[in-house]
Design a protein around this motif. Sequence first.
Motif, PDB file in Angstrom:
ATOM      1  N   LEU A  26       8.028  -4.926  -5.751  1.00  0.00           N
ATOM      2  CA  LEU A  26       6.870  -4.114  -5.347  1.00  0.00           C
ATOM      3  C   LEU A  26       7.298  -2.679  -5.066  1.00  0.00           C
ATOM      4  CD1 LEU A  26       4.934  -6.581  -2.977  1.00  0.00           C
ATOM      5  CD2 LEU A  26       4.050  -5.580  -5.076  1.00  0.00           C
ATOM      6  N   LYS A  27       8.438  -2.534  -4.399  1.00  0.00           N
ATOM      7  CA  LYS A  27       8.922  -1.183  -4.070  1.00  0.00           C
ATOM      8  C   LYS A  27       9.327  -0.418  -5.337  1.00  0.00           C
ATOM      9  CE  LYS A  27      10.471  -2.290   0.609  1.00  0.00           C
ATOM     10  NZ  LYS A  27      11.630  -2.568   1.491  1.00  0.00           N
ATOM     11  N   LYS A  28       9.902  -1.153  -6.296  1.00  0.00           N
ATOM     12  CA  LYS A  28      10.294  -0.473  -7.538  1.00  0.00           C
ATOM     13  C   LYS A  28       9.062   0.017  -8.305  1.00  0.00           C
ATOM     14  CE  LYS A  28      13.701  -2.319 -10.032  1.00  0.00           C
ATOM     15  NZ  LYS A  28      14.557  -3.380 -10.648  1.00  0.00           N
ATOM     16  N   ILE A  29       8.017  -0.796  -8.307  1.00  0.00           N
ATOM     17  CA  ILE A  29       6.776  -0.353  -8.955  1.00  0.00           C
ATOM     18  C   ILE A  29       6.231   0.867  -8.222  1.00  0.00           C
ATOM     19  CG2 ILE A  29       4.400  -0.967  -9.519  1.00  0.00           C
ATOM     20  CD1 ILE A  29       5.343  -3.892  -9.726  1.00  0.00           C
ATOM     21  N   ALA A  30       6.262   0.798  -6.884  1.00  0.00           N
ATOM     22  CA  ALA A  30       5.752   1.921  -6.078  1.00  0.00           C
ATOM     23  C   ALA A  30       6.556   3.189  -6.352  1.00  0.00           C
ATOM     24  CB  ALA A  30       5.809   1.558  -4.595  1.00  0.00           C
ATOM     25  N   GLU A  31       7.866   3.047  -6.432  1.00  0.00           N
ATOM     26  CA  GLU A  31       8.719   4.212  -6.697  1.00  0.00           C
ATOM     27  C   GLU A  31       8.352   4.867  -8.031  1.00  0.00           C
ATOM     28  OE1 GLU A  31      12.653   2.706  -6.625  1.00  0.00           O
ATOM     29  OE2 GLU A  31      12.820   2.711  -4.440  1.00  0.00           O
ATOM     30  N   GLY A  32       7.957   4.035  -8.978  1.00  0.00           N
ATOM     31  CA  GLY A  32       7.666   4.550 -10.311  1.00  0.00           C
ATOM     32  C   GLY A  32       6.289   5.155 -10.473  1.00  0.00           C
ATOM     33  N   LEU A  33       5.444   5.039  -9.461  1.00  0.00           N
ATOM     34  CA  LEU A  33       4.094   5.597  -9.585  1.00  0.00           C
ATOM     35  C   LEU A  33       4.115   7.100  -9.336  1.00  0.00           C
ATOM     36  CD1 LEU A  33       1.763   3.021  -7.742  1.00  0.00           C
ATOM     37  CD2 LEU A  33       2.275   3.203 -10.175  1.00  0.00           C
ATOM     38  N   THR A  34       3.522   7.857 -10.238  1.00  0.00           N
ATOM     39  CA  THR A  34       3.389   9.294 -10.024  1.00  0.00           C
ATOM     40  C   THR A  34       1.929   9.690 -10.164  1.00  0.00           C
ATOM     41  OG1 THR A  34       3.903   9.639 -12.362  1.00  0.00           O
ATOM     42  CG2 THR A  34       5.709   9.910 -10.791  1.00  0.00           C
ATOM     43  N   SER A  35       1.542  10.600  -9.305  1.00  0.00           N
ATOM     44  CA  SER A  35       0.138  11.016  -9.278  1.00  0.00           C
ATOM     45  C   SER A  35      -0.111  12.155 -10.247  1.00  0.00           C
ATOM     46  CB  SER A  35      -0.229  11.456  -7.857  1.00  0.00           C
ATOM     47  OG  SER A  35      -1.543  11.973  -7.848  1.00  0.00           O
ATOM     48  N   THR A  36      -1.269  12.122 -10.875  1.00  0.00           N
ATOM     49  CA  THR A  36      -1.700  13.247 -11.709  1.00  0.00           C
ATOM     50  C   THR A  36      -2.975  13.859 -11.132  1.00  0.00           C
ATOM     51  OG1 THR A  36      -2.951  11.758 -13.162  1.00  0.00           O
ATOM     52  CG2 THR A  36      -0.685  12.274 -13.803  1.00  0.00           C
ATOM     53  N   LEU A  37      -3.251  13.488  -9.879  1.00  0.00           N
ATOM     54  CA  LEU A  37      -4.475  13.974  -9.238  1.00  0.00           C
ATOM     55  C   LEU A  37      -4.344  15.449  -8.882  1.00  0.00           C
ATOM     56  CD1 LEU A  37      -7.282  13.099  -8.145  1.00  0.00           C
ATOM     57  CD2 LEU A  37      -6.166  12.626  -5.971  1.00  0.00           C
ATOM     58  N   PHE A  47       0.868  -1.176   0.000  1.00  0.00           N
ATOM     59  CA  PHE A  47       0.000   0.000   0.000  1.00  0.00           C
ATOM     60  C   PHE A  47       0.906   1.228   0.000  1.00  0.00           C
ATOM     61  CE2 PHE A  47      -2.648  -3.251   1.986  1.00  0.00           C
ATOM     62  CZ  PHE A  47      -3.885  -3.047   1.390  1.00  0.00           C
ATOM     63  N   LEU A  48       0.703   2.114  -0.949  1.00  0.00           N
ATOM     64  CA  LEU A  48       1.541   3.316  -1.039  1.00  0.00           C
ATOM     65  C   LEU A  48       0.685   4.559  -0.847  1.00  0.00           C
ATOM     66  CD1 LEU A  48       4.310   4.643  -1.795  1.00  0.00           C
ATOM     67  CD2 LEU A  48       3.433   4.744  -4.142  1.00  0.00           C
ATOM     68  N   ARG A  49       1.089   5.364   0.125  1.00  0.00           N
ATOM     69  CA  ARG A  49       0.374   6.622   0.348  1.00  0.00           C
ATOM     70  C   ARG A  49       0.952   7.665  -0.611  1.00  0.00           C
ATOM     71  NH1 ARG A  49       1.022  11.316   2.880  1.00  0.00           N
ATOM     72  NH2 ARG A  49      -0.748  12.309   3.895  1.00  0.00           N
ATOM     73  N   MET A  50       0.172   8.036  -1.609  1.00  0.00           N
ATOM     74  CA  MET A  50       0.654   8.995  -2.602  1.00  0.00           C
ATOM     75  C   MET A  50       0.310  10.420  -2.207  1.00  0.00           C
ATOM     76  SD  MET A  50      -0.044   6.755  -6.050  1.00  0.00           S
ATOM     77  CE  MET A  50       0.973   7.791  -7.089  1.00  0.00           C
ATOM     78  N   SER A  51      -0.776  10.577  -1.454  1.00  0.00           N
ATOM     79  CA  SER A  51      -1.152  11.869  -0.880  1.00  0.00           C
ATOM     80  C   SER A  51      -2.281  11.607   0.101  1.00  0.00           C
ATOM     81  CB  SER A  51      -1.610  12.849  -1.974  1.00  0.00           C
ATOM     82  OG  SER A  51      -2.901  12.488  -2.441  1.00  0.00           O
ATOM     83  N   ASP A  52      -2.773  12.669   0.751  1.00  0.00           N
ATOM     84  CA  ASP A  52      -3.907  12.489   1.661  1.00  0.00           C
ATOM     85  C   ASP A  52      -5.130  11.984   0.923  1.00  0.00           C
ATOM     86  OD1 ASP A  52      -2.432  13.371   3.749  1.00  0.00           O
ATOM     87  OD2 ASP A  52      -3.183  15.440   3.709  1.00  0.00           O
ATOM     88  N   ARG A  53      -5.159  12.220  -0.363  1.00  0.00           N
ATOM     89  CA  ARG A  53      -6.364  11.897  -1.136  1.00  0.00           C
ATOM     90  C   ARG A  53      -6.166  10.689  -2.040  1.00  0.00           C
ATOM     91  NH1 ARG A  53      -6.491  16.987  -4.509  1.00  0.00           N
ATOM     92  NH2 ARG A  53      -8.370  16.090  -5.411  1.00  0.00           N
ATOM     93  N   GLN A  54      -5.022  10.049  -1.958  1.00  0.00           N
ATOM     94  CA  GLN A  54      -4.760   8.996  -2.939  1.00  0.00           C
ATOM     95  C   GLN A  54      -3.809   7.927  -2.379  1.00  0.00           C
ATOM     96  OE1 GLN A  54      -2.431  10.100  -6.426  1.00  0.00           O
ATOM     97  NE2 GLN A  54      -3.939   9.092  -7.753  1.00  0.00           N
ATOM     98  N   TRP A  55      -4.245   6.689  -2.457  1.00  0.00           N
ATOM     99  CA  TRP A  55      -3.417   5.541  -2.097  1.00  0.00           C
ATOM    100  C   TRP A  55      -3.360   4.583  -3.286  1.00  0.00           C
ATOM    101  CZ3 TRP A  55      -1.069   3.642   2.536  1.00  0.00           C
ATOM    102  CH2 TRP A  55      -1.149   4.513   3.642  1.00  0.00           C
ATOM    103  N   ALA A  56      -2.252   3.924  -3.416  1.00  0.00           N
ATOM    104  CA  ALA A  56      -2.152   2.850  -4.408  1.00  0.00           C
ATOM    105  C   ALA A  56      -1.978   1.526  -3.677  1.00  0.00           C
ATOM    106  CB  ALA A  56      -0.960   3.089  -5.325  1.00  0.00           C
TER     107      ALA A  56
END
Lengths: 170, 242
Positions: free
Chosen positions: B231-242, B200-209
């Motif tokens: 899993l961590k490498k995938i998480a590192e590569g996630l960027t939010s466009t929210l 589970f990756l906290r991308m912001s207060d409004r968004q988790w992956a």
Amino acid sequence: MSAVEHDFSAFVAARGTSLLRVAYLACGDRAEAEDVLQTALERTYRNLHRVRHESLEPYVRRVIVNTAISRARRRAILSVIPMHSPPETSARATDADLRHVLMEALRALPPRQRAVVVLRYWEDLSETQTAEVLGCAVGTVKSQASKALAKLRSALGRETVEGVIRNAHA
Amino acid sequence: MPTLEEEIRQLMADETASLYAAPDLAERVLRSSRHKRRRAWAAAVAASVAVVVAAPVAFLTAGSVATAGDQATVSVTPEPPIDDTPPLRSDPPNLGDLGDGKEFGHVKVGYLPERLRWSNWSVNFGDSYSTSYNYTGDKQDFYCVQIFMHEEATVQETGDRIQEYRDEGDGAEVTIGDRTGYLVVQNVGEDGGKGTPTLFLRMSDRQWAEISFSPIYAKEFAGDGAVNAELKKIAEGLTSTL
């Protein structure tokens, strides 16, 4: 009730009995089966967002079977259940007698072998599908099925089973 | 003469013919799930309530307003309103054609393990949506990696689920760059095996992956460490466009 709850309730209403029967065969005990089924449905519901709609029932079956296996292992059921002696089945034995003998023999199987029997011969899953459910190789399913059937033959007595079935259905 | 397998099948059918699921089974499952969710919610609230009371001693009651001399921070989210709207029965919509699947909803995927491609499957519930990746690009094939996004209203539910794992001592907090997350093997019985490795990756207060490996795919890696590293490498590569 939300749309998700409504859909899930409809699924349980439609497939609950079928799933309970799988749970019963996997556990060998009605009360345990009801508990395993409810646990499996709760786990599935909590993870519903990860389950594709068309594969909901196989998903629940997987949870049931694996829950039954892990419970059996955890409680070391095998260590306290004695192997059943071949029953003294008479030629007039009824279907109910046979079922009792079968269930006792199933209960005496190791949980994974019991699961293989249930999945292969009750759920009609292929060896590949059974391997996917149990997370093992197809070869393992083959060997487990072979061992399970050999034990059922041994515990029940192949000739006895055939004779009783012939008479019971005569 | 029937084979032993056929006899077993018939006997099992006879043995289970009188078994029927309880009429209130679904109700019990939903009630239990709601109860557990409420417990997790209460635990999360209890953990997030920070009360600082300065002298003189003051009392704090629910709903009271902090007065002079008191500093109280109560981050209590009100109970969601009861929804009595009749449900609409329909298949959940999907996210449409995602091309290579590297961008969907409000997220971009910067890294995927080798040979994985978009599975052509997705689901879109609005505030939560998901897609997956496998070897063939066939949505009927089993997934290897699934990414589930939780946004806005569904963030709370994700937090509740993670809190449940914390309460059970299951999983561990992780840091991904400057972001935090939670690594856990979700034991939902999927495919047998050792469960579903999930980050589970906290991308912001409004968004988790929520990034998951299927148990079958996880077996292709040399142990839990290798799975977690991917899993961590995938998480590192996630960027939010929210």
